[in-house]
Design a protein around this motif. Structure first.
Motif, mmCIF file in Angstrom:
data_model
loop_
_atom_site.group_PDB
_atom_site.id
_atom_site.type_symbol
_atom_site.label_atom_id
_atom_site.label_comp_id
_atom_site.label_asym_id
_atom_site.label_seq_id
_atom_site.Cartn_x
_atom_site.Cartn_y
_atom_site.Cartn_z
ATOM 1 N N LEU A 6 -38.136 16.454 -20.282
ATOM 2 C CA LEU A 6 -38.708 15.714 -19.104
ATOM 3 C C LEU A 6 -38.434 14.294 -19.328
ATOM 4 N N LEU A 7 -38.167 13.529 -18.290
ATOM 5 C CA LEU A 7 -37.943 11.983 -18.436
ATOM 6 C C LEU A 7 -39.142 11.562 -17.411
ATOM 7 N N CYS A 8 -39.933 10.627 -17.917
ATOM 8 C CA CYS A 8 -41.032 10.109 -17.192
ATOM 9 C C CYS A 8 -41.419 8.792 -17.350
ATOM 10 N N PRO A 9 -42.066 8.068 -16.445
ATOM 11 C CA PRO A 9 -42.738 6.759 -16.950
ATOM 12 C C PRO A 9 -43.750 6.706 -17.578
ATOM 13 N N GLU A 10 -43.949 5.508 -18.143
ATOM 14 C CA GLU A 10 -45.088 5.491 -19.205
ATOM 15 C C GLU A 10 -46.577 5.845 -18.614
ATOM 16 N N ARG A 12 -47.408 8.171 -16.651
ATOM 17 C CA ARG A 12 -47.019 9.880 -16.629
ATOM 18 C C ARG A 12 -47.401 10.556 -17.775
ATOM 19 N N VAL A 13 -47.374 9.894 -18.869
ATOM 20 C CA VAL A 13 -46.939 10.626 -20.151
ATOM 21 C C VAL A 13 -48.547 11.134 -20.578
ATOM 22 N N ASP A 14 -49.615 10.514 -20.123
ATOM 23 C CA ASP A 14 -50.895 11.223 -20.599
ATOM 24 C C ASP A 14 -51.026 12.470 -19.512
ATOM 25 N N VAL A 15 -50.927 12.358 -18.341
ATOM 26 C CA VAL A 15 -51.363 13.361 -17.533
ATOM 27 C C VAL A 15 -50.405 14.489 -17.762
ATOM 28 N N LEU A 16 -49.118 14.239 -18.164
ATOM 29 C CA LEU A 16 -47.977 15.472 -18.155
ATOM 30 C C LEU A 16 -48.279 16.156 -19.774
ATOM 31 N N SER A 17 -48.787 15.264 -20.340
ATOM 32 C CA SER A 17 -49.292 15.914 -21.913
ATOM 33 C C SER A 17 -50.192 16.830 -21.735
ATOM 34 N N ASP A 18 -51.359 16.507 -21.172
ATOM 35 C CA ASP A 18 -52.401 17.296 -20.702
ATOM 36 C C ASP A 18 -51.964 18.657 -19.546
ATOM 37 N N ALA A 19 -51.232 18.478 -18.866
ATOM 38 C CA ALA A 19 -50.518 19.667 -18.258
ATOM 39 C C ALA A 19 -49.797 20.573 -19.081
ATOM 40 N N LEU A 20 -48.979 20.061 -19.975
ATOM 41 C CA LEU A 20 -48.177 20.615 -20.745
ATOM 42 C C LEU A 20 -48.935 21.598 -21.666
ATOM 43 N N VAL A 28 -45.989 18.910 -28.024
ATOM 44 C CA VAL A 28 -45.217 17.969 -27.066
ATOM 45 C C VAL A 28 -45.240 16.761 -27.839
ATOM 46 N N SER A 29 -43.798 16.338 -27.763
ATOM 47 C CA SER A 29 -43.552 15.082 -28.438
ATOM 48 C C SER A 29 -43.173 14.258 -27.545
ATOM 49 N N VAL A 30 -43.228 12.866 -27.719
ATOM 50 C CA VAL A 30 -42.700 11.593 -26.945
ATOM 51 C C VAL A 30 -41.843 10.782 -27.556
ATOM 52 N N GLU A 31 -40.555 10.388 -26.860
ATOM 53 C CA GLU A 31 -39.692 9.654 -27.378
ATOM 54 C C GLU A 31 -39.329 8.298 -26.379
ATOM 55 N N ASP A 32 -38.955 7.434 -27.096
ATOM 56 C CA ASP A 32 -38.210 6.543 -26.225
ATOM 57 C C ASP A 32 -37.080 7.035 -25.613
ATOM 58 N N ALA A 33 -36.787 6.963 -24.325
ATOM 59 C CA ALA A 33 -35.627 7.225 -23.734
ATOM 60 C C ALA A 33 -34.376 6.547 -23.996
ATOM 61 N N ASP A 34 -34.835 5.256 -24.173
ATOM 62 C CA ASP A 34 -33.666 4.284 -24.469
ATOM 63 C C ASP A 34 -33.352 3.778 -25.898
ATOM 64 N N GLN A 57 -41.826 2.834 -21.553
ATOM 65 C CA GLN A 57 -41.344 2.328 -19.940
ATOM 66 C C GLN A 57 -40.686 3.760 -19.466
ATOM 67 N N ARG A 58 -39.456 3.997 -20.232
ATOM 68 C CA ARG A 58 -38.882 5.248 -19.919
ATOM 69 C C ARG A 58 -39.055 6.408 -21.163
ATOM 70 N N SER A 59 -39.877 7.420 -21.118
ATOM 71 C CA SER A 59 -40.500 8.159 -22.027
ATOM 72 C C SER A 59 -39.808 9.566 -21.714
ATOM 73 N N ARG A 60 -39.034 9.910 -22.934
ATOM 74 C CA ARG A 60 -38.549 11.351 -22.874
ATOM 75 C C ARG A 60 -39.539 12.256 -23.653
#
Length: 298
Positions: A6-10, A12-20, A28-34, A57-60
């Motif tokens: 998934l690609l999401c803004p900063e 949305r990371v927390d709520v998406l992590s909880d949902a996943l 669930v891992s989070v990386e800098d999309a840039d 700001q752009r998180s993968r």
């Protein structure tokens, strides 16, 4: 195994992590999309502390599922939610089978403290030049020897006489400093931490290294010690100044780590009413500060 990307803004990371997590993602891992571009952002916190932000700001985001159906169902459910606004599905792909244990182990090699003192994972043979070793595998507790603060503390132990001393490791984490002190001849070692998991880790690691020490919560520390070690962080070290100093025996040493170079004067000011701290070692922007308590004059 299947990856949901998934690609999401900063924000949305927390709520998406909880949902996943609720959708039974295995991880669930989070990386800098840039990453690896001019827009890449540095994002890190001090050891033992959470990072200053949940994402970039752009998180993968990469979520791992056992079955492809689980990944597809999660993607469908997420895209239907209001909080998915501003996010994008990048795709679902199979993950090649690997020997994850071997792959993980390959990332952790023996760590040199001094030319003849090494920290060695249990699956490695000690280097030929190692005269003293600590067997320690990566785990939940902080302090596996890979961080400069831990190495500096262990170097101090190796180069200063702790033999036959009473030693306190305050904020023991994995117990690595307490184990190091015992390996170098300390006769009584107390290791304390506010985290019961760290206390358990210390006991197990001490047993694995064949050393005897006492591990417990902070109230376990009683009386005076010839050496007091604390590898924590600058802020708690400042708060703990009167307590730590009260445990240093006359003529004894206080050894502090977890301090950035720019924080040296703050620590010196905090400890000035009791002891004079000096910088004893430095590595990669981190410093080791030590003080010697005055010998009582009769």
């Amino acid at each position: 195994m299947f990856e949901l990307n998934l690609l999401c803004p900063e924000e949305r990371v927390d709520v998406l992590s909880d949902a996943l997590d609720a959708l039974d993602a295995l991880s669930v891992s989070v990386e800098d999309a840039d990453a690896q571009t001019p827009a890449e952002q540095a994002l890190f916190g001090e050891p033992g502390m959470p990072p200053p932000k949940d994402g970039w700001q752009r998180s993968r985001m990469v979520a791992l599922f056992a079955q492809e159906s689980g990944a597809k169902d999660a993607a469908t459910l997420l895209q239907a939610q209001d909080f998915f606004d501003g996010c994008r599905l990048l795709g679902i792909q199979a993950v090649a089978d690997q020997d994850w244990v071997r792959l993980t182990q390959s990332q952790f090699a023996p760590v040199e403290v001094t030319p003849d003192f090494w920290i060695v994972p249990t699956w490695h043979e000690p280097p030929a030049q190692a005269k003293q070793i600590i067997r320690l595998d990566p785990g939940l507790a902080f302090g596996t020897g890979t961080h400069p603060t831990t190495r500096m503390c262990l170097r101090w132990i190796a180069r200063n006489p702790v033999q036959d001393q009473r030693v306190l490791d305050y904020g023991c984490g994995s117990g690595i400093l307490a184990i190091g002190a015992a390996k170098y001849g300390a006769t009584r070692v107390d290791a304390v931490d506010i985290d019961e998991a760290a206390v358990t880790s210390t006991v197990l690691n001490a047993q694995a290294n064949g050393v005897i020490l006492t591990a417990g919560l902070p109230e376990t520390a009683q009386g005076l010690y010839q050496t007091v070690l604390a590898n924590i962080l600058a802020t708690p070290l400042k708060v703990l100044a009167p307590l730590l100093c009260s445990h240093v025996a006359p003529g004894g040493a206080l050894v502090l780590a977890g301090i950035l170079e720019r924080q040296a004067e703050e620590l010196q000011a905090a400890y000035a009413p009791w002891l004079q701290l000096d910088v004893a070692d430095a590595e990669d922007g981190w410093i080791l500060m030590t003080a010697v308590s005055a010998v009582a004059v009769i």
